[in-house]
Design an enzyme around this catalytic site. Structure first.
Site, PDB file in Angstrom:
ATOM      1  N   GLY A  88       0.769  -1.230   0.000  1.00  0.00           N
ATOM      2  CA  GLY A  88       0.000   0.000   0.000  1.00  0.00           C
ATOM      3  C   GLY A  88       0.798   1.277   0.000  1.00  0.00           C
ATOM      4  O   GLY A  88       0.225   2.372  -0.106  1.00  0.00           O
TER       5      GLY A  88
ATOM      6  N   GLU B  30       3.803  -7.150   0.614  1.00  0.00           N
ATOM      7  CA  GLU B  30       3.229  -7.285  -0.725  1.00  0.00           C
ATOM      8  C   GLU B  30       3.301  -5.955  -1.478  1.00  0.00           C
ATOM      9  O   GLU B  30       2.274  -5.362  -1.830  1.00  0.00           O
ATOM     10  CB  GLU B  30       1.773  -7.756  -0.614  1.00  0.00           C
ATOM     11  CG  GLU B  30       1.623  -9.106   0.087  1.00  0.00           C
ATOM     12  CD  GLU B  30       0.228  -9.326   0.639  1.00  0.00           C
ATOM     13  OE1 GLU B  30      -0.670  -8.505   0.354  1.00  0.00           O
ATOM     14  OE2 GLU B  30       0.031 -10.316   1.376  1.00  0.00           O
TER      15      GLU B  30
ATOM     16  N   GLY C 110       3.519  -3.304  -4.422  1.00  0.00           N
ATOM     17  CA  GLY C 110       3.111  -3.314  -5.823  1.00  0.00           C
ATOM     18  C   GLY C 110       3.405  -1.984  -6.480  1.00  0.00           C
ATOM     19  O   GLY C 110       4.378  -1.824  -7.200  1.00  0.00           O
ATOM     20  N   ARG C 111       2.557  -1.002  -6.185  1.00  0.00           N
ATOM     21  CA  ARG C 111       2.704   0.322  -6.803  1.00  0.00           C
ATOM     22  C   ARG C 111       4.077   0.936  -6.536  1.00  0.00           C
ATOM     23  O   ARG C 111       4.673   1.553  -7.419  1.00  0.00           O
ATOM     24  CB  ARG C 111       1.608   1.236  -6.253  1.00  0.00           C
ATOM     25  CG  ARG C 111       1.500   2.587  -6.942  1.00  0.00           C
ATOM     26  CD  ARG C 111       0.604   3.540  -6.150  1.00  0.00           C
ATOM     27  NE  ARG C 111      -0.627   2.921  -5.737  1.00  0.00           N
ATOM     28  CZ  ARG C 111      -1.782   2.990  -6.396  1.00  0.00           C
ATOM     29  NH1 ARG C 111      -1.828   3.681  -7.527  1.00  0.00           N
ATOM     30  NH2 ARG C 111      -2.872   2.415  -5.940  1.00  0.00           N
TER      31      ARG C 111
ATOM     32  N   ARG D 108      -7.292   4.858 -14.671  1.00  0.00           N
ATOM     33  CA  ARG D 108      -7.212   5.394 -13.317  1.00  0.00           C
ATOM     34  C   ARG D 108      -7.842   6.775 -13.173  1.00  0.00           C
ATOM     35  O   ARG D 108      -8.435   7.098 -12.140  1.00  0.00           O
ATOM     36  CB  ARG D 108      -5.757   5.471 -12.840  1.00  0.00           C
ATOM     37  CG  ARG D 108      -5.067   4.116 -12.706  1.00  0.00           C
ATOM     38  CD  ARG D 108      -3.710   4.250 -12.023  1.00  0.00           C
ATOM     39  NE  ARG D 108      -3.864   4.619 -10.632  1.00  0.00           N
ATOM     40  CZ  ARG D 108      -3.621   5.835 -10.158  1.00  0.00           C
ATOM     41  NH1 ARG D 108      -3.210   6.803 -10.965  1.00  0.00           N
ATOM     42  NH2 ARG D 108      -3.801   6.089  -8.879  1.00  0.00           N
TER      43      ARG D 108
ATOM     44  N   TYR E 134     -10.708   6.941 -10.545  1.00  0.00           N
ATOM     45  CA  TYR E 134     -10.312   7.470  -9.238  1.00  0.00           C
ATOM     46  C   TYR E 134     -10.062   8.974  -9.233  1.00  0.00           C
ATOM     47  O   TYR E 134      -9.568   9.497  -8.231  1.00  0.00           O
ATOM     48  CB  TYR E 134      -9.010   6.802  -8.767  1.00  0.00           C
ATOM     49  CG  TYR E 134      -8.974   5.309  -8.785  1.00  0.00           C
ATOM     50  CD1 TYR E 134      -9.978   4.556  -8.186  1.00  0.00           C
ATOM     51  CD2 TYR E 134      -7.923   4.621  -9.376  1.00  0.00           C
ATOM     52  CE1 TYR E 134      -9.935   3.177  -8.187  1.00  0.00           C
ATOM     53  CE2 TYR E 134      -7.865   3.238  -9.385  1.00  0.00           C
ATOM     54  CZ  TYR E 134      -8.882   2.525  -8.784  1.00  0.00           C
ATOM     55  OH  TYR E 134      -8.834   1.150  -8.786  1.00  0.00           O
TER      56      TYR E 134
ATOM     57  N   CYS F 225     -15.827   7.728 -26.643  1.00  0.00           N
ATOM     58  CA  CYS F 225     -17.088   8.466 -26.635  1.00  0.00           C
ATOM     59  C   CYS F 225     -17.682   8.527 -25.225  1.00  0.00           C
ATOM     60  O   CYS F 225     -18.750   7.972 -24.954  1.00  0.00           O
ATOM     61  CB  CYS F 225     -18.067   7.830 -27.615  1.00  0.00           C
ATOM     62  SG  CYS F 225     -19.489   8.882 -27.970  1.00  0.00           S
ATOM     63  N   GLU F 226     -16.960   9.169 -24.319  1.00  0.00           N
ATOM     64  CA  GLU F 226     -17.378   9.385 -22.936  1.00  0.00           C
ATOM     65  C   GLU F 226     -16.780  10.706 -22.464  1.00  0.00           C
ATOM     66  O   GLU F 226     -15.597  10.957 -22.687  1.00  0.00           O
ATOM     67  CB  GLU F 226     -16.849   8.269 -22.010  1.00  0.00           C
ATOM     68  CG  GLU F 226     -17.355   6.881 -22.287  1.00  0.00           C
ATOM     69  CD  GLU F 226     -18.682   6.601 -21.581  1.00  0.00           C
ATOM     70  OE1 GLU F 226     -19.158   7.468 -20.827  1.00  0.00           O
ATOM     71  OE2 GLU F 226     -19.214   5.502 -21.810  1.00  0.00           O
TER      72      GLU F 226
ATOM     73  N   TYR G 251      -1.101  -0.311 -12.358  1.00  0.00           N
ATOM     74  CA  TYR G 251      -2.542  -0.141 -12.600  1.00  0.00           C
ATOM     75  C   TYR G 251      -2.797   0.636 -13.889  1.00  0.00           C
ATOM     76  O   TYR G 251      -3.696   1.468 -13.956  1.00  0.00           O
ATOM     77  CB  TYR G 251      -3.208   0.516 -11.388  1.00  0.00           C
ATOM     78  CG  TYR G 251      -2.966  -0.263 -10.124  1.00  0.00           C
ATOM     79  CD1 TYR G 251      -3.602  -1.474  -9.902  1.00  0.00           C
ATOM     80  CD2 TYR G 251      -2.032   0.168  -9.179  1.00  0.00           C
ATOM     81  CE1 TYR G 251      -3.341  -2.224  -8.763  1.00  0.00           C
ATOM     82  CE2 TYR G 251      -1.760  -0.579  -8.040  1.00  0.00           C
ATOM     83  CZ  TYR G 251      -2.417  -1.767  -7.839  1.00  0.00           C
ATOM     84  OH  TYR G 251      -2.159  -2.512  -6.733  1.00  0.00           O
TER      85      TYR G 251
END
Length: 420
Positions: A240, A275, A277-278, A314, A318, A343-344, A372
């Site tokens: 984290g 663990e 990751g990022r 992302r 987020y 198209c958003e 991610y």
């Protein structure tokens, strides 16, 4: 620190000019730096030297590319997986099964069986019934499954609500006030070797205080479990740790984190599992894109790039920030909105941002896209699935092909009753 820098006015990944990758592979494309992955892996390991016995399991969900996993396997990292598919990737990359930790709240019976067959090193149990099913599967094989119980400490990580995992209303882990009784029941299962507890309170953490508070609660739980007669040899502290996305962001360093861990766990006498990751992958990758148009706007112009929310989700998911810079900046600046072709309205990377001045045909990058990024990509709007490139010094290779719409279309079928 990363290995993306300007040389003679051109952005490079290590010793490779990004325009050379764009010419060879096309855009959009993720570009990863081997040197950055290695450096981050080594810095994180070094930071935990004062924490005693340590096991590092890279969180594959951050970036599961098998070439990336091979780099981290070479650095001695195991793998934290949340599906049988991620487990298969870890094994394919040469990570020993004994170094694989299987996390996740929704492991199916089939996945539990596959992981037992592979001989993985640890299951992180999310609920009592999961432990009972795993025990039965292992017992039928004449085995005992190595496991820990994931606990929810009810600590607010202070991060985005969608990546917070340690509050009591989140779906992860078992309530800490139920953990001792549940641990006692599960420890009596013939097919389980219940070795300890696990915790993970969220992702992109910018403050160590919530982590230290959670660790204090886990330390109390370990003492309580031992007092009840249980042997606790492992505590999985999860991951984290955040990374800087915006220029000027200041986050806790791995060294700061390691010092806190050593202080908080000094008297636990366990193997500590992590663990990350990022913090390993985030700054090791960029998303290389080409400007299609600079479209006049009512307030600010829109820089329309060929990367979109399906390539980098992302921002839409987020409200995340990714720094955008030109690959060959002129020195001029502009205030603009940056958007993709999907198209958003949500396919917008920035509004009213001060950026390098760009024009149609120019190349740019979204920084800090190694985690991610490609792993969350889709083919929405029937767009190609974005490719990935790994750079090592002055060489590069495509490590995930661009999957074109026609390839995806060929996998679909029209039933007989609809054929003409």
């Amino acid at each position: 620190m990363d290995h993306f820098a300007y040389r003679d006015g051109v952005m490079h990944a290590e010793d490779v000019a990004l325009p050379a990758i764009a010419e060879a592979v096309g855009t959009p494309v993720y570009v990863y730096s081997t040197a950055t992955f290695r450096r981050h892996a080594q810095v994180f390991r070094e930071a935990l030297k004062g924490a005693g016995r340590v096991h590092l399991a890279y969180a594959i969900k951050a970036n599961p590319n098998v070439a990336v996993l091979r780099v981290l396997a070479d650095e001695g990292y195991g793998a934290d997986v949340v599906s049988a598919g991620e487990m298969q990737r870890a094994l394919a990359a040469g990570i020993p099964a004994s170094d694989i930790v299987f996390s996740g709240v929704g492991k199916t019976r089939r996945e539990l069986a596959q992981a037992l067959d592979a001989g993985i090193g640890q299951f992180n149990l999310e609920l009592e019934e999961e432990g009972e099913v795993l025990a039965a599967l292992a017992h039928a094989r004449g085995e005992r499954a190595p496991a820990v119980l994931r606990v929810n400490p009810d600590v607010d990580a202070g991060t985005h609500a969608k990546i917070s995992t340690g509050r009591k209303e989140n779906k992860f882990g078992v309530a800490i006030d139920q953990a001792v009784a549940m641990f006692d029941r599960l420890s009596k299962q013939d097919g389980l070797d219940l070795r300890g507890v696990a915790i993970h309170i969220g992702s992109q953490l910018a403050d160590l205080a919530p982590l230290e508070a959670a660790y204090a609660r886990i330390g109390e739980l370990v003492a309580e479990l031992r007092a009840a007669g249980h042997t606790i040899s492992r505590v999985d502290l999860g991951g984290g740790l955040g990374v800087p996305y915006k220029p000027g962001d200041v986050l806790p360093s791995p060294a700061d984190y390691g010092a806190m861990v050593a202080r908080a766990t000094a008297d636990w006498d366990v193997e500590l599992m992590f663990e990350p990751g990022r913090v390993i992958a985030g700054n090791a990758g960029v998303l290389l894109t080409e400007v299609i148009w600079v479209k006049p706007g009512v307030v600010n112009p829109y820089v329309i790039v060929d990367a979109a929310m399906n390539d980098l989700a992302r921002v839409a998911m987020y409200d995340a920030y990714h720094d955008f810079v030109a690959v060959e900046p002129s020195g001029d600046r502009m205030t603009a909105n940056i958007a993709g072709p999907v198209c958003e309205t949500g396919d917008t990377f920035a509004m009213g941002r001060d950026i390098d001045a760009v024009k149609s045909g120019d190349l740019g990058i979204f920084r800090t896209a190694g985690a991610y990024g490609a792993t969350m990509a889709s083919t929405y709007n029937s767009r190609a699935l974005v490719p990935e490139v790994l750079v090592d010094g002055d060489r590069f290779a495509v490590v995930a092909d661009r999957i074109h719409p026609e390839t995806i279309l060929a996998a679909e079928r029209v039933p007989e009753w609809l054929k003409r």
